[in-house]
Design a protein around this motif. Structure first.
Motif, PDB file in Angstrom:
ATOM      1  N   VAL A 137      66.525 -42.984  88.145  1.00 36.02           N
ATOM      2  CA  VAL A 137      66.902 -43.483  86.814  1.00 36.02           C
ATOM      3  C   VAL A 137      66.614 -42.424  85.748  1.00 36.02           C
ATOM      4  CG1 VAL A 137      66.354 -45.188  85.039  1.00 36.02           C
ATOM      5  CG2 VAL A 137      66.628 -45.906  87.413  1.00 36.02           C
ATOM      6  N   CYS A 138      65.435 -41.824  85.824  1.00 37.80           N
ATOM      7  CA  CYS A 138      65.080 -40.791  84.844  1.00 37.80           C
ATOM      8  C   CYS A 138      66.027 -39.601  84.936  1.00 37.80           C
ATOM      9  CB  CYS A 138      63.637 -40.331  85.064  1.00 37.80           C
ATOM     10  SG  CYS A 138      62.401 -41.570  84.636  1.00 37.80           S
ATOM     11  N   SER A 139      66.366 -39.216  86.164  1.00 36.29           N
ATOM     12  CA  SER A 139      67.282 -38.095  86.355  1.00 36.29           C
ATOM     13  C   SER A 139      68.659 -38.409  85.796  1.00 36.29           C
ATOM     14  CB  SER A 139      67.376 -37.763  87.847  1.00 36.29           C
ATOM     15  OG  SER A 139      68.341 -36.774  88.094  1.00 36.29           O
ATOM     16  N   GLU A 140      69.110 -39.654  85.940  1.00 36.30           N
ATOM     17  CA  GLU A 140      70.443 -40.049  85.484  1.00 36.30           C
ATOM     18  C   GLU A 140      70.535 -40.080  83.954  1.00 36.30           C
ATOM     19  OE1 GLU A 140      74.419 -41.438  85.686  1.00 36.30           O
ATOM     20  OE2 GLU A 140      73.113 -40.566  87.222  1.00 36.30           O
ATOM     21  N   PHE A 141      69.468 -40.528  83.297  1.00 38.70           N
ATOM     22  CA  PHE A 141      69.527 -40.721  81.848  1.00 38.70           C
ATOM     23  C   PHE A 141      68.938 -39.558  81.059  1.00 38.70           C
ATOM     24  CE2 PHE A 141      70.194 -45.013  83.308  1.00 38.70           C
ATOM     25  CZ  PHE A 141      71.108 -45.519  82.396  1.00 38.70           C
ATOM     26  N   ALA A 142      68.315 -38.608  81.737  1.00 42.42           N
ATOM     27  CA  ALA A 142      67.739 -37.466  81.025  1.00 42.42           C
ATOM     28  C   ALA A 142      68.767 -36.691  80.207  1.00 42.42           C
ATOM     29  CB  ALA A 142      67.023 -36.536  82.010  1.00 42.42           C
ATOM     30  N   PRO A 143      69.994 -36.424  80.734  1.00 38.16           N
ATOM     31  CA  PRO A 143      70.961 -35.683  79.910  1.00 38.16           C
ATOM     32  C   PRO A 143      71.370 -36.425  78.651  1.00 38.16           C
ATOM     33  CG  PRO A 143      71.598 -35.637  82.227  1.00 38.16           C
ATOM     34  CD  PRO A 143      70.492 -36.631  82.100  1.00 38.16           C
ATOM     35  N   GLU A 144      71.368 -37.768  78.687  1.00 41.10           N
ATOM     36  CA  GLU A 144      71.809 -38.551  77.537  1.00 41.10           C
ATOM     37  C   GLU A 144      70.686 -38.789  76.546  1.00 41.10           C
ATOM     38  OE1 GLU A 144      73.787 -42.951  76.613  1.00 41.10           O
ATOM     39  OE2 GLU A 144      73.683 -42.170  78.657  1.00 41.10           O
ATOM     40  N   ILE A 145      69.500 -39.163  77.045  1.00 42.79           N
ATOM     41  CA  ILE A 145      68.389 -39.505  76.157  1.00 42.79           C
ATOM     42  C   ILE A 145      67.529 -38.288  75.851  1.00 42.79           C
ATOM     43  CG2 ILE A 145      66.317 -40.944  75.939  1.00 42.79           C
ATOM     44  CD1 ILE A 145      67.661 -43.042  77.612  1.00 42.79           C
ATOM     45  N   GLY A 146      67.407 -37.377  76.824  1.00 42.96           N
ATOM     46  CA  GLY A 146      66.555 -36.203  76.650  1.00 42.96           C
ATOM     47  C   GLY A 146      65.479 -36.182  77.710  1.00 42.96           C
ATOM     48  N   THR A 147      65.251 -35.029  78.306  1.00 49.18           N
ATOM     49  CA  THR A 147      64.260 -34.936  79.385  1.00 49.18           C
ATOM     50  C   THR A 147      62.849 -35.250  78.898  1.00 49.18           C
ATOM     51  OG1 THR A 147      64.089 -32.545  78.957  1.00 49.18           O
ATOM     52  CG2 THR A 147      65.587 -33.251  80.704  1.00 49.18           C
ATOM     53  N   ASP A 148      62.591 -35.053  77.597  1.00 47.12           N
ATOM     54  CA  ASP A 148      61.268 -35.344  77.055  1.00 47.12           C
ATOM     55  C   ASP A 148      61.152 -36.783  76.582  1.00 47.12           C
ATOM     56  OD1 ASP A 148      63.122 -34.889  75.062  1.00 47.12           O
ATOM     57  OD2 ASP A 148      61.631 -34.142  73.638  1.00 47.12           O
ATOM     58  N   LYS A 149      62.183 -37.611  76.862  1.00 41.86           N
ATOM     59  CA  LYS A 149      62.171 -39.006  76.412  1.00 41.86           C
ATOM     60  C   LYS A 149      62.317 -39.991  77.569  1.00 41.86           C
ATOM     61  CE  LYS A 149      62.030 -38.076  71.946  1.00 41.86           C
ATOM     62  NZ  LYS A 149      60.868 -38.437  71.100  1.00 41.86           N
ATOM     63  N   VAL A 150      62.270 -39.509  78.817  1.00 45.65           N
ATOM     64  CA  VAL A 150      62.345 -40.404  79.976  1.00 45.65           C
ATOM     65  C   VAL A 150      61.024 -40.308  80.732  1.00 45.65           C
ATOM     66  CG1 VAL A 150      64.850 -40.399  80.200  1.00 45.65           C
ATOM     67  CG2 VAL A 150      63.556 -38.595  81.296  1.00 45.65           C
ATOM     68  N   TYR A 151      60.427 -41.469  81.030  1.00 44.43           N
ATOM     69  CA  TYR A 151      59.088 -41.516  81.607  1.00 44.43           C
ATOM     70  C   TYR A 151      59.060 -42.440  82.813  1.00 44.43           C
ATOM     71  CZ  TYR A 151      57.635 -39.548  77.086  1.00 44.43           C
ATOM     72  OH  TYR A 151      57.498 -38.763  75.974  1.00 44.43           O
ATOM     73  N   GLN A 152      58.114 -42.155  83.707  1.00 40.94           N
ATOM     74  CA  GLN A 152      57.817 -43.044  84.811  1.00 40.94           C
ATOM     75  C   GLN A 152      56.337 -42.925  85.129  1.00 40.94           C
ATOM     76  OE1 GLN A 152      60.167 -40.237  87.730  1.00 40.94           O
ATOM     77  NE2 GLN A 152      59.020 -41.703  88.949  1.00 40.94           N
ATOM     78  N   LEU A 153      55.840 -43.868  85.931  1.00 42.41           N
ATOM     79  CA  LEU A 153      54.439 -43.808  86.314  1.00 42.41           C
ATOM     80  C   LEU A 153      54.223 -42.670  87.307  1.00 42.41           C
ATOM     81  CD1 LEU A 153      53.895 -47.638  86.581  1.00 42.41           C
ATOM     82  CD2 LEU A 153      52.704 -46.124  84.992  1.00 42.41           C
ATOM     83  N   GLY A 154      52.961 -42.317  87.520  1.00 42.75           N
ATOM     84  CA  GLY A 154      52.630 -41.203  88.392  1.00 42.75           C
ATOM     85  C   GLY A 154      53.043 -41.439  89.837  1.00 42.75           C
ATOM     86  N   ASP A 155      53.083 -40.365  90.606  1.00 40.87           N
ATOM     87  CA  ASP A 155      53.462 -40.430  92.021  1.00 40.87           C
ATOM     88  C   ASP A 155      52.238 -40.843  92.829  1.00 40.87           C
ATOM     89  OD1 ASP A 155      54.406 -40.022  94.612  1.00 40.87           O
ATOM     90  OD2 ASP A 155      55.745 -38.424  93.936  1.00 40.87           O
ATOM     91  N   GLY A 156      52.380 -41.944  93.548  1.00 37.30           N
ATOM     92  CA  GLY A 156      51.239 -42.465  94.299  1.00 37.30           C
ATOM     93  C   GLY A 156      51.064 -41.855  95.667  1.00 37.30           C
TER      94      GLY A 156
END
Length: 613
Positions: free
Chosen positions: A480-499
């Protein structure tokens, strides 16, 4: 050769520089580009495009306009258009003929143009242009219906305005050069349009057929598409003069509605190409102006601009939307907002040269007049949009919104906290059942798959400037972050840490959104703490109570999540960076339950009492 290289480099710096300044300041980019080009061109004489490129300037601009129109057509998906109801149809099928008629009357009776030139220029004036409307909508919060109407009117009318100009020019050319009468000319124009449309559709079908079947490798898809557009434009022009604009527009619209999944990967590239072309062409056109082009700009031109803004546009919109379901205040807002942009200037510059070849002296007036229209409409629309929206009650949520993907107890608690802080929140999930607690909490929800192409057409993402993907599936969150990063901005898409306990199974950072929490909490970590009673807390900072004080009053295990600025801007504490707080900011933290907080506070007080003097 060296002069051409310098001009190309300078045009790039000025165009992209103007776009960057516009992003930083919120000023209309096209006005900044106009000022930059005018300064380096006629004012200081640093750039002379005609001297630098000679006979190549005209075909360069023509191909640039063709690519811009193709990109605009590629944005026109009929599925989303149908979502807007009949109002868009009214503004196109009624608004374009009315705007063309009223514009031609204003051009002839007010600006003083001869009828053929007036009709051609009025055809171009029906455009509003997504290159100026979309940035205005991004910078301002407007309610969804008027924003959607403005957006789609711009996308649809952009190529239609070019087609109107082509039809008018072809009529003038055939009747002037070949001496045909109306009954003979119109069938020729219709036949040329049909041939151009067929060639454009055929080129689109060939692309849509070959790309998914693997006949074109991935690394060649963008170059092949660009070459196909330019080739279609040039070949069609060889068959019929200026019919290439019709062909590339049809090609773009056809491709947009053939559901070619492999084209999604080139969308960011086509947007980048459009930005470069818009910047370059506008700088070149404004730098190529001469003071003699502006000598025609007199009191009649000023009255024409007033008539265009105060009479032509309002009459077109109000008559088109008569008896529609659009409220009167929204109609008045639409009647006021109609900025023109690069397509108007580029096509006017293109046909001004053509009209000169046909012997119409008024053709040279179009260059200066088109720049006047652009400046006047952008200044009035750009600098009064927020005021008009506020006065007419069409202002949407002014604070930046938070889009949350995944309905879990943790995301719903986060949504409730941000909702209490007056931040617009939307929670998206494919499960209606998982969204039930969010609906019960009074939060806005959307039931659907965020990655589904239909969601792109059904959901308006404009108000949301930050995305948090926090489903139970970490790989899906990264997608999801990869898909929306170009539209919203890579510095504006977040997710929780990798477990992942083993780095071998951890997702590469380049595929992930920015990790929430400096501690790197994963999905399982926040869910476990949620079960233990952890909650979100807010702390407002002041001159007397700073970030260090806030940290001291939280237990050691608490984690600061984000910082909310007074204007609604969201900045997250991540493993990579921490925002710099200021008085008036609100800190949102994820903290243990109150009994643990009280216990931590008791320990601190005890420590202070027993500390040595």
């Amino acid at each position: 050769m060296e002069e051409q290289a310098i001009v190309i480099a300078l045009v790039g710096v000025l165009g992209i520089g103007a776009q960057w300044v516009a992003w930083r300041t919120g000023w209309p980019a096209i006005v900044l580009m106009l000022v930059a080009g005018f300064l380096v061109g006629p004012v200081f004489g640093i750039i002379d495009p005609q001297r630098a490129f000679g006979d190549l300037l005209d075909p360069m601009i023509s191909i640039g306009v063709a690519l811009i129109l193709f990109e605009g057509g590629l944005s026109l998906d009929f599925r989303e258009l149908r979502q807007s109801g009949s109002s868009i149809g009214r503004m196109v099928f009624l608004g374009v003929p009315l705007g063309w008629l009223f514009g031609a009357l204003a051009c002839y009776y007010v600006a003083g143009l001869v009828w053929p030139v007036a009709i051609l220029f009025a055809g171009i004036l029906v455009v509003t242009g997504p290159t100026v409307v979309m940035p205005l909508l991004r910078q301002s919060a407007i309610k969804q219906r008027p924003a959607t109407l403005l957006k789609w009117e711009a996308i649809v009318n952009d190529p239609i305005g070019a087609l109107c100009a082509v039809l008018a020019y072809e009529y003038m050319r055939i009747s002037q050069v070949e001496g045909g009468i109306a009954l003979e000319v119109i069938p020729q124009i219709v036949a040329a349009g049909l041939i151009a449309g067929a060639l454009g559709y055929g080129a689109a079908w060939l692309i849509a057929w070959s790309f998914p079947r693997g006949y074109v490798p991935e690394f060649l898809k963008v170059p092949v598409l660009l070459v196909a557009v330019i080739g279609t434009f040039v070949v069609t022009n060889l068959i019929e003069h200026e019919a290439g604009l019709v062909a590339v527009t049809v090609m773009g619209v056809a491709l947009a509605n053939m559901q070619v999944s492999s084209l999604r990967s080139i969308h960011p590239f086509k947007q980048n190409v459009a930005v470069l072309l818009v910047s370059g062409i506008f700088i070149l056109l404004s730098a190529g102006l001469e003071f003699s082009d502006l000598r025609f700009f007199d009191w009649r031109s000023g009255l024409f601009l007033l008539a265009l803004i105060l009479l032509v546009r309002p009459a077109t919109v109000l008559i088109s939307l008569l008896f529609s379901d659009v409220p009167w205040k929204e109609r008045l807002f639409l009647a006021w907002i109609a900025p023109r942009g690069i397509v108007l200037v580029a096509i006017s510059g293109l046909f001004a040269l053509r009209l000169g070849e046909l012997g119409f002296e008024d053709g040279s007036i179009l260059i200066g007049l088109s720049f006047g229209v652009v400046v006047a409409t952008i200044v009035t629309s750009g600098f009064t949009l927020n005021l008009a929206a506020r006065l007419l009650g069409v202002k949407g949520a002014e604070r930046p919104g938070l889009l949350i993907v995944g309905a879990t107890p943790w995301t719903i608690a986060l949504g409730k906290m941000m909702h209490e802080l007056k931040t617009p929140v939307l929670i998206v999930d494919a499960s209606w059942t998982r969204l039930k607690p969010a609906r019960a909490a009074g939060l806005d929800t959307y039931n659907g798959e965020i990655l589904n192409e239909a969601t792109e057409h059904n959901l308006d993402l404009t108000p949301f400037q930050v995305l948090v993907a926090a489903t139970d599936n970490e790989a899906y969150n990264a997608l999801v972050c990869s898909e929306f990063a170009p539209e919203i901005g890579t510095d504006k898409v977040y997710q929780l840490g990798d477990g992942a306990d083993d780095d071998q199974f951890a997702l590469p950072s380049s595929l992930r959104g920015r990790s929430l929490f400096a501690s790197g909490y994963a999905v399982e970590d926040v869910h476990q703490r949620q079960l233990e009673g952890w909650v979100f807390r807010r702390t407002k900072l002041s001159e007397q109570y700073d970030l260090d004080d806030a940290r001291e009053n939280l237990p050691d295990s608490a984690n600061m999540l984000l910082l909310l600025r007074p204007d609604g801007e969201l900045q997250f504490f991540t493993h990579a960076r921490a925002p710099e707080p200021a008085p008036g900011d609100i800190i949102v933290s994820f903290s243990p339950p109150r009994d643990q907080v009280a216990e931590a506070e008791s320990r601190r007080k005890s420590t202070r009492k027993t500390a040595p003097a």
